[in-house]
Design an enzyme around this catalytic site. Sequence first.
Site, PDB file in Angstrom:
ATOM      1  N   HIS A 128      68.048  45.433  20.018  1.00  0.00           N
ATOM      2  CA  HIS A 128      67.266  45.618  18.811  1.00  0.00           C
ATOM      3  C   HIS A 128      67.465  47.108  18.455  1.00  0.00           C
ATOM      4  O   HIS A 128      66.209  47.794  18.443  1.00  0.00           O
ATOM      5  CB  HIS A 128      65.805  45.148  19.505  1.00  0.00           C
ATOM      6  CG  HIS A 128      64.804  44.809  18.167  1.00  0.00           C
ATOM      7  ND1 HIS A 128      64.057  46.076  17.649  1.00  0.00           N
ATOM      8  CD2 HIS A 128      64.499  43.861  17.412  1.00  0.00           C
ATOM      9  CE1 HIS A 128      63.283  45.320  16.531  1.00  0.00           C
ATOM     10  NE2 HIS A 128      63.672  44.041  16.538  1.00  0.00           N
ATOM     11  N   ASP A 140      60.256  42.639  21.130  1.00  0.00           N
ATOM     12  CA  ASP A 140      59.616  43.713  20.619  1.00  0.00           C
ATOM     13  C   ASP A 140      58.487  44.186  21.423  1.00  0.00           C
ATOM     14  O   ASP A 140      57.443  43.330  21.752  1.00  0.00           O
ATOM     15  CB  ASP A 140      59.432  43.531  19.054  1.00  0.00           C
ATOM     16  CG  ASP A 140      60.422  43.357  18.323  1.00  0.00           C
ATOM     17  OD1 ASP A 140      61.657  43.197  18.915  1.00  0.00           O
ATOM     18  OD2 ASP A 140      60.410  43.336  17.086  1.00  0.00           O
ATOM     19  N   HIS A 185      57.588  37.852  13.830  1.00  0.00           N
ATOM     20  CA  HIS A 185      58.207  38.734  12.697  1.00  0.00           C
ATOM     21  C   HIS A 185      59.467  38.121  12.406  1.00  0.00           C
ATOM     22  O   HIS A 185      60.038  37.671  13.067  1.00  0.00           O
ATOM     23  CB  HIS A 185      58.408  39.989  13.269  1.00  0.00           C
ATOM     24  CG  HIS A 185      57.348  40.937  13.309  1.00  0.00           C
ATOM     25  ND1 HIS A 185      57.179  42.042  14.157  1.00  0.00           N
ATOM     26  CD2 HIS A 185      55.718  40.806  12.847  1.00  0.00           C
ATOM     27  CE1 HIS A 185      55.973  42.627  14.060  1.00  0.00           C
ATOM     28  NE2 HIS A 185      55.251  41.552  13.330  1.00  0.00           N
ATOM     29  N   HIS A 214      57.943  36.589  18.940  1.00  0.00           N
ATOM     30  CA  HIS A 214      56.711  37.204  18.353  1.00  0.00           C
ATOM     31  C   HIS A 214      57.262  36.572  16.823  1.00  0.00           C
ATOM     32  O   HIS A 214      58.407  36.096  16.336  1.00  0.00           O
ATOM     33  CB  HIS A 214      56.305  38.261  18.175  1.00  0.00           C
ATOM     34  CG  HIS A 214      57.518  39.270  17.668  1.00  0.00           C
ATOM     35  ND1 HIS A 214      58.741  39.597  18.435  1.00  0.00           N
ATOM     36  CD2 HIS A 214      57.392  39.946  16.509  1.00  0.00           C
ATOM     37  CE1 HIS A 214      59.270  40.225  17.642  1.00  0.00           C
ATOM     38  NE2 HIS A 214      58.701  40.755  16.644  1.00  0.00           N
ATOM     39  N   HIS A 259      52.682  44.314  20.833  1.00  0.00           N
ATOM     40  CA  HIS A 259      53.304  44.514  19.637  1.00  0.00           C
ATOM     41  C   HIS A 259      52.663  44.487  18.494  1.00  0.00           C
ATOM     42  O   HIS A 259      51.397  44.178  18.457  1.00  0.00           O
ATOM     43  CB  HIS A 259      54.748  43.735  19.774  1.00  0.00           C
ATOM     44  CG  HIS A 259      55.742  44.140  18.424  1.00  0.00           C
ATOM     45  ND1 HIS A 259      56.261  45.216  18.333  1.00  0.00           N
ATOM     46  CD2 HIS A 259      56.152  43.238  17.901  1.00  0.00           C
ATOM     47  CE1 HIS A 259      57.045  45.222  17.135  1.00  0.00           C
ATOM     48  NE2 HIS A 259      57.131  43.927  16.839  1.00  0.00           N
ATOM     49  N   ASP A 264      62.397  38.864  11.236  1.00  0.00           N
ATOM     50  CA  ASP A 264      63.639  39.273  11.928  1.00  0.00           C
ATOM     51  C   ASP A 264      64.208  38.522  13.126  1.00  0.00           C
ATOM     52  O   ASP A 264      65.131  38.691  13.682  1.00  0.00           O
ATOM     53  CB  ASP A 264      64.122  40.834  12.299  1.00  0.00           C
ATOM     54  CG  ASP A 264      63.064  41.373  12.800  1.00  0.00           C
ATOM     55  OD1 ASP A 264      61.750  41.054  12.899  1.00  0.00           O
ATOM     56  OD2 ASP A 264      63.560  42.413  13.659  1.00  0.00           O
ATOM     57  N   HIS A 265      63.010  37.606  13.487  1.00  0.00           N
ATOM     58  CA  HIS A 265      63.226  37.205  14.807  1.00  0.00           C
ATOM     59  C   HIS A 265      62.989  35.662  14.443  1.00  0.00           C
ATOM     60  O   HIS A 265      63.262  34.758  15.664  1.00  0.00           O
ATOM     61  CB  HIS A 265      62.224  37.509  15.899  1.00  0.00           C
ATOM     62  CG  HIS A 265      62.220  38.780  16.156  1.00  0.00           C
ATOM     63  ND1 HIS A 265      62.677  39.113  17.574  1.00  0.00           N
ATOM     64  CD2 HIS A 265      62.049  39.871  15.594  1.00  0.00           C
ATOM     65  CE1 HIS A 265      62.930  40.542  17.686  1.00  0.00           C
ATOM     66  NE2 HIS A 265      62.329  41.045  16.615  1.00  0.00           N
TER      67      HIS A 265
HETATM   68 ZN   LIG Z   1      62.119  43.097  15.647  1.00  0.00          ZN
HETATM   69 ZN   LIG Z   2      58.628  42.796  15.749  1.00  0.00          ZN
END
Ligand SMILES: [Zn+2]
Ligand SMILES: [Zn+2]
Length: 318
Positions: A270, A212, A63, A61, A141, A65-66
């Site tokens: 995670h 996530d 976000h 996805h 998510h 942090d990914h």
């Molecule tokens: Zn994340």
């Molecule tokens: Zn996320």
Amino acid sequence: MFEIVFLGTSASAPSIHRGLSAQVVMHDEYRFLIDCGEGTQRQILQSGLGFKRLNRILITHGHLDHILGLAGLLSTYMRWETIDSLEIYGGKWALERVRDLLFGVVLRGAQPPMPLHLYEIDAGIFLEGDDFNLSAFPVWHRGPDCYGYLFEEKARRPFLPEKAEALGIPNGPCRKDLVNGQAVTLPDGRVILPEQVLGSEKPGTRLVHIGDVGRTSELVEICRGVDTLVMEATYLEEETEMAKQFGHMTAKGAAEFALACGVKHLILTHVSRRYRERDVLAEARSIFPAAVVARDFDAFQVKRDELTEFELHQEDET
Ligand SMILES: [Zn+2]
Ligand SMILES: [Zn+2]
């Protein structure tokens, strides 16, 4: 058999010991990087895996942090490392953000140093190898178009050498033809059918990586009985409300889901730097006793019913 190497196991921000989300799944000559949090390229170096053949990236996805590590990775590919091509797979929204990052910030009109493809995925099989399939499934998510990934070896019928011996089938190419489902004619004129030397069909190994996720009710079917499930555990039970609010799992929730699906092995990742690893592990193991919490540079072989840890040949710069 699949291998999975964890490069980053921290949720939303790095900690001293954990980088941001990234893991590599390997099968034969295939290598898939799943997510690419900030700092991933250094983890790739330190893991000893290197950049070679690391040309397929699956994004769960969009976000930050990914995905933020993609910018650094592409920048390195532009200057230092050569790679034949780069394929990035993900849902629509994730790819829009990746496109902004790579074409808007990194390239800004420059040509990518290699063919660079962004493939928008949907639910279902999107890559087929000789002996495995890779499919995506939708995951709920925060934000749209989140996906998890299923790696599944194709079912196969094992060759039974004792039957071949009994039938007097010589070693060599005709045995290979039988394995591949073709009838063969022996020098003495007898025709041997594959059924005569193949055992009953054995399902292949299945590895699921969810990413996530805040709700699991739709995922039971896809995860039922899988050999290894990789799942997030961002929160502990005491913060169930917060987990709900941000669309994440607690360690307990993840373990209960794994148990309900009858998965063979569970690896949690995670994890938030708010907690101690041993508390996450204890909470999960109170429900699913074999649960593991991944650390950066943990490496596992995933086989049918089996999960085995192995040592990486990590780079040492001294
Ligand atoms: Zn994340
Ligand atoms: Zn996320």
